[in-house]
Motif scaffolding. Structure first.
Motif, PDB file in Angstrom:
ATOM      1  N   LEU A 133       0.858  -1.182   0.000  1.00  0.00           N
ATOM      2  CA  LEU A 133       0.000   0.000   0.000  1.00  0.00           C
ATOM      3  C   LEU A 133       0.892   1.229   0.000  1.00  0.00           C
ATOM      4  CD1 LEU A 133      -2.775   1.383   0.289  1.00  0.00           C
ATOM      5  CD2 LEU A 133      -2.475   1.188   2.769  1.00  0.00           C
ATOM      6  N   ASP A 134       0.621   2.138  -0.929  1.00  0.00           N
ATOM      7  CA  ASP A 134       1.386   3.380  -1.044  1.00  0.00           C
ATOM      8  C   ASP A 134       0.408   4.547  -1.098  1.00  0.00           C
ATOM      9  OD1 ASP A 134       3.576   5.136  -1.440  1.00  0.00           O
ATOM     10  OD2 ASP A 134       3.271   5.042  -3.607  1.00  0.00           O
ATOM     11  N   CYS A 135       0.439   5.420  -0.079  1.00  0.00           N
ATOM     12  CA  CYS A 135      -0.392   6.630  -0.045  1.00  0.00           C
ATOM     13  C   CYS A 135       0.528   7.842  -0.048  1.00  0.00           C
ATOM     14  CB  CYS A 135      -1.270   6.663   1.207  1.00  0.00           C
ATOM     15  SG  CYS A 135      -2.538   5.393   1.272  1.00  0.00           S
ATOM     16  N   GLN A 136       0.249   8.778  -0.926  1.00  0.00           N
ATOM     17  CA  GLN A 136       1.041  10.006  -1.052  1.00  0.00           C
ATOM     18  C   GLN A 136       0.087  11.183  -1.205  1.00  0.00           C
ATOM     19  OE1 GLN A 136       4.518   9.958  -1.116  1.00  0.00           O
ATOM     20  NE2 GLN A 136       4.505   7.739  -0.931  1.00  0.00           N
ATOM     21  N   ALA A 137       0.299  12.261  -0.461  1.00  0.00           N
ATOM     22  CA  ALA A 137      -0.510  13.473  -0.610  1.00  0.00           C
ATOM     23  C   ALA A 137       0.344  14.685  -0.236  1.00  0.00           C
ATOM     24  CB  ALA A 137      -1.751  13.408   0.273  1.00  0.00           C
ATOM     25  N   THR A 138       0.024  15.809  -0.849  1.00  0.00           N
ATOM     26  CA  THR A 138       0.726  17.066  -0.593  1.00  0.00           C
ATOM     27  C   THR A 138      -0.306  18.153  -0.333  1.00  0.00           C
ATOM     28  OG1 THR A 138       2.478  16.357  -2.092  1.00  0.00           O
ATOM     29  CG2 THR A 138       2.435  18.691  -1.515  1.00  0.00           C
ATOM     30  N   ASP A 139      -0.093  18.948   0.733  1.00  0.00           N
ATOM     31  CA  ASP A 139      -1.038  20.030   1.034  1.00  0.00           C
ATOM     32  C   ASP A 139      -0.674  21.301   0.255  1.00  0.00           C
ATOM     33  OD1 ASP A 139       0.998  21.379   2.465  1.00  0.00           O
ATOM     34  OD2 ASP A 139       0.236  20.763   4.415  1.00  0.00           O
ATOM     35  N   ALA A 140      -1.477  22.348   0.409  1.00  0.00           N
ATOM     36  CA  ALA A 140      -1.295  23.592  -0.349  1.00  0.00           C
ATOM     37  C   ALA A 140       0.045  24.264  -0.056  1.00  0.00           C
ATOM     38  CB  ALA A 140      -2.444  24.559  -0.055  1.00  0.00           C
ATOM     39  N   ALA A 141       0.592  24.051   1.136  1.00  0.00           N
ATOM     40  CA  ALA A 141       1.882  24.648   1.497  1.00  0.00           C
ATOM     41  C   ALA A 141       3.057  23.800   1.030  1.00  0.00           C
ATOM     42  CB  ALA A 141       1.951  24.841   3.017  1.00  0.00           C
ATOM     43  N   GLY A 142       2.783  22.646   0.407  1.00  0.00           N
ATOM     44  CA  GLY A 142       3.837  21.785  -0.093  1.00  0.00           C
ATOM     45  C   GLY A 142       4.297  20.713   0.883  1.00  0.00           C
ATOM     46  N   ALA A 143       3.651  20.639   2.067  1.00  0.00           N
ATOM     47  CA  ALA A 143       4.024  19.606   3.036  1.00  0.00           C
ATOM     48  C   ALA A 143       3.509  18.250   2.553  1.00  0.00           C
ATOM     49  CB  ALA A 143       3.456  19.933   4.408  1.00  0.00           C
ATOM     50  N   ARG A 144       4.324  17.228   2.749  1.00  0.00           N
ATOM     51  CA  ARG A 144       4.022  15.897   2.248  1.00  0.00           C
ATOM     52  C   ARG A 144       3.516  14.977   3.357  1.00  0.00           C
ATOM     53  NH1 ARG A 144       8.553  12.311   0.933  1.00  0.00           N
ATOM     54  NH2 ARG A 144       7.420  10.398   0.913  1.00  0.00           N
ATOM     55  N   TYR A 145       2.543  14.142   3.018  1.00  0.00           N
ATOM     56  CA  TYR A 145       1.992  13.113   3.895  1.00  0.00           C
ATOM     57  C   TYR A 145       2.106  11.801   3.124  1.00  0.00           C
ATOM     58  CZ  TYR A 145       0.071  17.140   6.265  1.00  0.00           C
ATOM     59  OH  TYR A 145      -0.051  18.337   6.915  1.00  0.00           O
ATOM     60  N   SER A 146       2.691  10.780   3.743  1.00  0.00           N
ATOM     61  CA  SER A 146       2.835   9.529   3.009  1.00  0.00           C
ATOM     62  C   SER A 146       2.810   8.335   3.952  1.00  0.00           C
ATOM     63  CB  SER A 146       4.123   9.520   2.185  1.00  0.00           C
ATOM     64  OG  SER A 146       5.245   9.521   3.033  1.00  0.00           O
ATOM     65  N   LEU A 147       2.439   7.210   3.367  1.00  0.00           N
ATOM     66  CA  LEU A 147       2.413   5.942   4.064  1.00  0.00           C
ATOM     67  C   LEU A 147       2.875   4.870   3.096  1.00  0.00           C
ATOM     68  CD1 LEU A 147       1.549   3.817   6.223  1.00  0.00           C
ATOM     69  CD2 LEU A 147      -0.747   3.938   5.220  1.00  0.00           C
ATOM     70  N   GLU A 148       3.817   4.071   3.531  1.00  0.00           N
ATOM     71  CA  GLU A 148       4.233   2.887   2.780  1.00  0.00           C
ATOM     72  C   GLU A 148       4.034   1.710   3.720  1.00  0.00           C
ATOM     73  OE1 GLU A 148       8.189   3.406   1.249  1.00  0.00           O
ATOM     74  OE2 GLU A 148       7.689   5.390   0.467  1.00  0.00           O
ATOM     75  N   PHE A 149       3.279   0.706   3.248  1.00  0.00           N
ATOM     76  CA  PHE A 149       2.889  -0.409   4.095  1.00  0.00           C
ATOM     77  C   PHE A 149       2.980  -1.701   3.308  1.00  0.00           C
ATOM     78  CE2 PHE A 149      -0.119  -3.201   6.244  1.00  0.00           C
ATOM     79  CZ  PHE A 149       0.129  -2.941   7.586  1.00  0.00           C
ATOM     80  N   GLU A 150       3.620  -2.727   3.891  1.00  0.00           N
ATOM     81  CA  GLU A 150       3.713  -4.042   3.265  1.00  0.00           C
ATOM     82  C   GLU A 150       2.702  -4.964   3.925  1.00  0.00           C
ATOM     83  OE1 GLU A 150       7.703  -5.484   3.576  1.00  0.00           O
ATOM     84  OE2 GLU A 150       8.478  -3.990   2.173  1.00  0.00           O
ATOM     85  N   GLY A 151       1.700  -5.363   3.157  1.00  0.00           N
ATOM     86  CA  GLY A 151       0.677  -6.246   3.685  1.00  0.00           C
ATOM     87  C   GLY A 151       1.148  -7.691   3.727  1.00  0.00           C
ATOM     88  N   ALA A 152       0.647  -8.426   4.710  1.00  0.00           N
ATOM     89  CA  ALA A 152       1.035  -9.821   4.879  1.00  0.00           C
ATOM     90  C   ALA A 152       0.112 -10.761   4.108  1.00  0.00           C
ATOM     91  CB  ALA A 152       1.026 -10.167   6.364  1.00  0.00           C
TER      92      ALA A 152
END
Length: 162
Positions: free
Chosen positions: A135-154
């Protein structure tokens, strides 16, 4: 949403074993669920507002899709109380809830009434249906700050449909 958010936080704390036991009240106007899915595995990276974060090592990822196709992807954080949640519009119908989620906002913390952060991005679940999933989640807010998650499912997510 308060009921859903608090229930989701409790489920993250308990792990996916609680997924099968939890059922919404029949005819309830508070919860309009389409499905809940739990993905067990390990968090390999977490970024909150551009800074490294830590996931709850015992938790997994909880995905909730509402009847209006709004989808929430939630991962518990190391403090055991708060979560990072990516929110967006998922695919319609019987499609896998994380086939290609367009993220429109994120929530950080433990207060279900906290203001959201407008952000653009996506969440994608890749891999074989019966095997290891990423699972790969990536997002960027209006100020350019990054939010992300990398997850390996079993394995495949455990899905409860309503």
């Amino acid at each position: 949403m308060k009921t859903l958010a608090s229930t989701a936080a409790a489920m993250l704390a308990m792990g996916s074993a609680s997924l099968a036991a939890w059922q919404p009240a029949r005819g309830s106007d508070d919860v309009k669920l389409d499905l809940i899915a739990a993905l067990q595995g390990r968090c390999t990276a977490l970024t909150i507002a551009g800074k490294p974060g830590a996931c709850n090592p015992k938790g997994g990822v909880l995905v909730t899709r509402l009847k209006n196709n709004r989808t929430l992807v939630m991962i518990g954080m190391a403090d055991g109380k708060s979560a990072l949640t990516f929110v967006g519009e998922g695919p319609k119908g019987d499609a896998e809830p994380l086939a290609n989620l367009r993220v429109s906002r994120v929530y950080v913390g433990s207060d279900p009434n906290a203001p959201h952060i407008e952000a653009k991005g996506s969440c994608k679940l890749a891999g074989e249906a019966g095997g290891k999933r990423t699972l790969d989640c990536q997002a960027t807010d209006a100020a350019g700050a990054r939010y992300s998650l990398e997850f390996e499912g079993a394995g495949a997510p455990e899905v409860q449909r309503f």
